[in-house]
Design an enzyme around this catalytic site. Structure first.
Site, PDB file in Angstrom:
ATOM      1  NE  ARG A 115       3.755   1.978   4.899  1.00  0.00           N
ATOM      2  CZ  ARG A 115       2.554   2.556   4.877  1.00  0.00           C
ATOM      3  NH1 ARG A 115       2.025   2.910   3.721  1.00  0.00           N
ATOM      4  NH2 ARG A 115       1.890   2.767   5.989  1.00  0.00           N
ATOM      5  CG  HIS A 142      -0.069  -0.640   9.682  1.00  0.00           C
ATOM      6  ND1 HIS A 142       1.020   0.160  10.005  1.00  0.00           N
ATOM      7  CD2 HIS A 142      -0.881   0.148   8.909  1.00  0.00           C
ATOM      8  CE1 HIS A 142       0.866   1.357   9.442  1.00  0.00           C
ATOM      9  NE2 HIS A 142      -0.271   1.372   8.777  1.00  0.00           N
ATOM     10  CD  GLN A 145      -3.951   2.733  11.089  1.00  0.00           C
ATOM     11  OE1 GLN A 145      -3.260   3.233  10.215  1.00  0.00           O
ATOM     12  NE2 GLN A 145      -4.967   3.379  11.646  1.00  0.00           N
ATOM     13  CG  ASP A 237      -7.206  -2.122   5.552  1.00  0.00           C
ATOM     14  OD1 ASP A 237      -7.254  -1.059   4.878  1.00  0.00           O
ATOM     15  OD2 ASP A 237      -6.151  -2.780   5.715  1.00  0.00           O
ATOM     16  CB  CYS A 277      -5.964   1.779   8.671  1.00  0.00           C
ATOM     17  SG  CYS A 277      -5.938   0.838   7.142  1.00  0.00           S
ATOM     18  NE  ARG A 305      -0.477   5.529  12.066  1.00  0.00           N
ATOM     19  CZ  ARG A 305      -0.133   5.094  10.847  1.00  0.00           C
ATOM     20  NH1 ARG A 305      -1.058   4.974   9.902  1.00  0.00           N
ATOM     21  NH2 ARG A 305       1.115   4.725  10.570  1.00  0.00           N
TER      22      ARG A 305
HETATM   23  N1   CP Z   1      -3.064   4.021   7.346  1.00  0.00           N
HETATM   24  C1   CP Z   1      -1.871   4.182   6.758  1.00  0.00           C
HETATM   25  O1   CP Z   1      -0.876   3.586   7.152  1.00  0.00           O
HETATM   26  O2   CP Z   1      -1.868   5.081   5.747  1.00  0.00           O
HETATM   27  P1   CP Z   1      -0.673   5.326   4.708  1.00  0.00           P
HETATM   28  O3   CP Z   1      -0.553   4.096   3.865  1.00  0.00           O
HETATM   29  O4   CP Z   1      -1.090   6.523   3.928  1.00  0.00           O
HETATM   30  O5   CP Z   1       0.589   5.576   5.490  1.00  0.00           O
HETATM   31  N1  NVA Z   2      -3.859  -3.245   4.500  1.00  0.00           N
HETATM   32  C1  NVA Z   2      -3.442  -2.063   3.797  1.00  0.00           C
HETATM   33  C2  NVA Z   2      -3.150  -0.946   4.762  1.00  0.00           C
HETATM   34  C3  NVA Z   2      -2.750   0.348   4.142  1.00  0.00           C
HETATM   35  C4  NVA Z   2      -2.423   1.392   5.154  1.00  0.00           C
HETATM   36  C5  NVA Z   2      -2.233  -2.361   2.938  1.00  0.00           C
HETATM   37  O1  NVA Z   2      -1.332  -3.075   3.406  1.00  0.00           O
HETATM   38  O2  NVA Z   2      -2.196  -1.924   1.792  1.00  0.00           O
END
Ligand code: CP
Ligand code: NVA
Length: 320
Positions: A115, A142, A145, A237, A277, A305
């Site tokens: 990540r 993502h 997701q 989101d 998400c 997930r």
């Molecule tokens: N939706 C999602 O990716 O959640 P987290 O940021 O908690 O992993």
């Molecule tokens: N768009 C959000 C998603 C979190 C899972 C972010 O990148 O923070």
């Protein structure tokens, strides 16, 4: 195809070496992955030895509940192990180059789940790793997701083809992945958000080209009420993704007309579901009443997930 179509001994595989972008897997592979995710969900015990002896590294530059827990649990339930490296304090490439990190990890691990803030960090890890690198969220997409989201939509509506998603709010990483999967699954996608916060134009163009093949449409509609008309899914989101915190105030003002409320849900299909998400900010992108309503499938998404990522790990690793 039903769950009996997948033998734990002869699982389908992915042609790509890594999963950095939604389009790293073909439309056929995407559909197979969603079917395998359903099979894994229905009969988890059939796959509990599928990855025995394998190891997965997790490198996270940003916080996570769902992604981290579901990858660790997926590994555990498939017989593999997972080791987490917290990169929140020091970005990948800061203490030593990403290419050196990749060449260390691929001597020890069978997959690297990362990540990152910058998508280029993922690409650099992948360039130097023979072990598959999986995008666990970057600044631009993502894809894990989106896998869980289309599994969830399929469970709710059966057929995906012909459905419409209205995405309300920020055209961010989550929107990009939904766009590229929707387009290939015959699902139309209408974006509605503040001017200047639309999804990246190259992604919109690519999605429109892909959608045209199957007859789905990709559109932008500034009026949220008009955007949700005919939608089976109303998706939102956070207005401020991780890494954009300095713009929080500006975004609150820009997105003030884009909260998903009961009134907005009432303008969608009568059987429409609400998706997010997570994590969600109640009172900002969504009202408390919508996220807590019967129409909300946010915890189905979170559950899936686990299953979708198990299917991904199986298709990337079981045949190698
Ligand atoms: N939706 C999602 O990716 O959640 P987290 O940021 O908690 O992993
Ligand atoms: N768009 C959000 C998603 C979190 C899972 C972010 O990148 O923070």
């Amino acid at each position: 195809m039903n769950k009996d179509s997948f033998s734990a001994a002869a699982l389908p595989t992915l042609a790509a070496a890594h999963f950095l972008d939604d389009t790293d897997i073909s439309t056929g592979e995407l559909k197979t992955l969603l079917e395998l995710a359903t099979a894994v969900k229905q009969a988890p015990a059939d796959y509990r030895r599928s990855l025995v002896g394998r190891s997965i590294a997790l490198l996270f530059e940003k916080p996570s509940l769902r992604t981290r827990m579901t990858f660790e649990l997926a590994a555990l339930q498939l017989g593999a192990g997972a080791v987490f490296q917290d990169h929140r304090g020091e970005r990948i490439g800061e203490r030593e180059p990403a290419r050196d990190i990749a060449r260390n990890l691929d001597r020890w691990f069978d997959a690297i789940v990362a990540r990152t803030f910058s998508h280029q960090t993922l690409e650099e890890l992948a360039r130097w790793s023979s072990a598959p690198v999986i995008n666990a969220l970057s600044g631009s997409s993502h894809p894990c997701q989106a896998l869980a989201d289309f599994q969830t939509i399929g469970e709710r509506f059966g057929e995906l083809e012909g459905l419409k998603i209205a995405y309300i709010g920020d055209g961010n990483n989550v929107a990009h992945s939904l766009l590229l999967c929707a387009a290939r699954l015959g699902v139309s996608f209408t974006f509605s958000g503040a001017r200047g916060f639309e999804p990246d134009s190259a992604t919109m163009r690519r999605a429109a080209e892909l959608a045209a093949v199957g007859g789905a449409t990709i559109a932008v509609e500034p009026e949220a009420q008009a955007a949700v008309r005919g939608a089976a899914v109303v998706y939102t989101d956070t207005w401020t993704s991780m890494g954009w915190e300095q713009e929080t105030q500006q975004r609150r003002i820009a997105f003030a007309d884009y909260q998903v409320t009961d009134e907005l849900m009432a303008a969608a299909r009568p059987d429409a579901v609400f998706m997010h998400c997570l994590p969600a900010l109640r009172g900002q992108e969504v009202s408390d009443s919508v996220i807590e309503s019967d129409r909300s499938v946010v915890f189905d998404q979170a559950e899936n997930r686990l299953h979708a990522q198990k299917a991904l790990l199986l298709m990337l690793l079981a045949g190698r």
